[in-house]
Motif scaffolding. Structure first.
Motif, PDB file in Angstrom:
ATOM      1  N   LEU A   7       0.819  -1.219   0.000  1.00 22.90           N
ATOM      2  CA  LEU A   7       0.000   0.000   0.000  1.00 22.90           C
ATOM      3  C   LEU A   7       0.846   1.259   0.000  1.00 22.90           C
ATOM      4  CD1 LEU A   7      -2.937  -0.840   2.442  1.00 22.90           C
ATOM      5  CD2 LEU A   7      -3.057  -0.511  -0.029  1.00 22.90           C
ATOM      6  N   GLU A   8       1.979   1.216   0.701  1.00 25.56           N
ATOM      7  CA  GLU A   8       2.833   2.402   0.811  1.00 25.56           C
ATOM      8  C   GLU A   8       3.292   2.880  -0.561  1.00 25.56           C
ATOM      9  OE1 GLU A   8       6.563   3.936   3.544  1.00 25.56           O
ATOM     10  OE2 GLU A   8       6.270   1.794   3.282  1.00 25.56           O
ATOM     11  N   THR A  12      -0.772   7.914  -1.608  1.00 25.26           N
ATOM     12  CA  THR A  12      -0.168   9.082  -0.973  1.00 25.26           C
ATOM     13  C   THR A  12      -0.647   9.155   0.472  1.00 25.26           C
ATOM     14  OG1 THR A  12      -2.009  10.513  -1.578  1.00 25.26           O
ATOM     15  CG2 THR A  12      -0.174  10.342  -3.166  1.00 25.26           C
ATOM     16  N   LEU A  13      -0.042  10.015   1.249  1.00 20.57           N
ATOM     17  CA  LEU A  13      -0.488  10.203   2.629  1.00 20.57           C
ATOM     18  C   LEU A  13      -1.942  10.666   2.682  1.00 20.57           C
ATOM     19  CD1 LEU A  13      -0.028  10.232   5.665  1.00 20.57           C
ATOM     20  CD2 LEU A  13       1.094  12.456   5.409  1.00 20.57           C
ATOM     21  N   PRO A  14      -2.344  11.693   1.886  1.00 19.12           N
ATOM     22  CA  PRO A  14      -3.764  12.084   1.924  1.00 19.12           C
ATOM     23  C   PRO A  14      -4.699  10.959   1.466  1.00 19.12           C
ATOM     24  CG  PRO A  14      -2.448  13.825   0.916  1.00 19.12           C
ATOM     25  CD  PRO A  14      -1.549  12.632   1.076  1.00 19.12           C
ATOM     26  N   HIS A  20      -8.456   5.387   5.176  1.00 20.31           N
ATOM     27  CA  HIS A  20      -8.437   4.953   6.569  1.00 20.31           C
ATOM     28  C   HIS A  20      -9.633   5.535   7.316  1.00 20.31           C
ATOM     29  CE1 HIS A  20      -7.207   5.013  10.822  1.00 20.31           C
ATOM     30  NE2 HIS A  20      -6.503   3.933  10.524  1.00 20.31           N
ATOM     31  N   ASP A  21      -9.914   6.818   7.063  1.00 22.89           N
ATOM     32  CA  ASP A  21     -11.030   7.490   7.731  1.00 22.89           C
ATOM     33  C   ASP A  21     -12.359   6.833   7.384  1.00 22.89           C
ATOM     34  OD1 ASP A  21     -11.976   9.625   9.440  1.00 22.89           O
ATOM     35  OD2 ASP A  21     -12.807  10.536   7.631  1.00 22.89           O
ATOM     36  N   VAL A  22     -12.549   6.488   6.114  1.00 20.63           N
ATOM     37  CA  VAL A  22     -13.789   5.833   5.689  1.00 20.63           C
ATOM     38  C   VAL A  22     -13.957   4.501   6.408  1.00 20.63           C
ATOM     39  CG1 VAL A  22     -14.915   4.677   3.722  1.00 20.63           C
ATOM     40  CG2 VAL A  22     -13.926   6.962   3.439  1.00 20.63           C
ATOM     41  N   LEU A  45      -3.278   0.418   6.394  1.00 19.98           N
ATOM     42  CA  LEU A  45      -3.330   1.862   6.143  1.00 19.98           C
ATOM     43  C   LEU A  45      -2.824   2.655   7.343  1.00 19.98           C
ATOM     44  CD1 LEU A  45      -6.737   2.092   4.285  1.00 19.98           C
ATOM     45  CD2 LEU A  45      -4.503   2.750   3.332  1.00 19.98           C
ATOM     46  N   GLY A  46      -3.149   2.207   8.549  1.00 22.96           N
ATOM     47  CA  GLY A  46      -2.636   2.869   9.744  1.00 22.96           C
ATOM     48  C   GLY A  46      -1.115   2.853   9.772  1.00 22.96           C
TER      49      GLY A  46
END
Length: 126
Positions: A7-8, A12-14, A20-22, A45-46
């Motif tokens: 994933l990295e 991107t970070l955003p 992650h927020d979803v 993602l974390g």
């Protein structure tokens, strides 16, 4: 398989933070349980967010040094001592140099490492 390493390279970070927020909100609210793959994606993602944030933090430290900031001021901005800030940045430089030795292209090459160490200077230099 979902991994932080894979994933990295893809997000991107955003982008990682948004996804992650979803997933985190769905998991926290519990209205729609996460699948196994989604739960593993949330974990990965974390880790990606943490890795990218640490890298970005050290780039900002380097920028602050290049702009003439002292280690005291950098430490204060980070909420830590100047010694802790300087040591963390030194470890980051070492890690980047090791990454380059292992991969031959990632991280900092010998010249970049030397320049980063010169810019970091000594913690007692103000």
């Amino acid at each position: 398989m979902i991994t932080a390493d894979a994933l990295e390279k893809e997000v991107t970070l955003p982008g990682a933070a948004a996804r992650h927020d979803v997933l985190w909100m769905r998991d926290a609210v519990g209205e729609s349980p996460l699948s196994r793959d989604e739960a593993l994606e949330l974990l990965a993602l974390g880790e990606v967010i943490a890795r990218k944030a640490v890298y970005g933090r050290q780039l900002a430290v380097r920028s602050a040094r290049a702009a003439g900031a002292s280690w005291s001021r950098i430490g204060a901005a980070l909420g830590i001592s100047k010694q802790a800030a300087w040591e963390a940045h030194g470890r980051w430089i070492d890690d980047q140099a090791e990454q380059n030795r292992e991969s031959g292209y990632e991280g900092l090459d010998e010249d970049q490492t030397a320049a980063a160490r010169a810019l970091a200077g000594d913690v007692e230099e103000e």
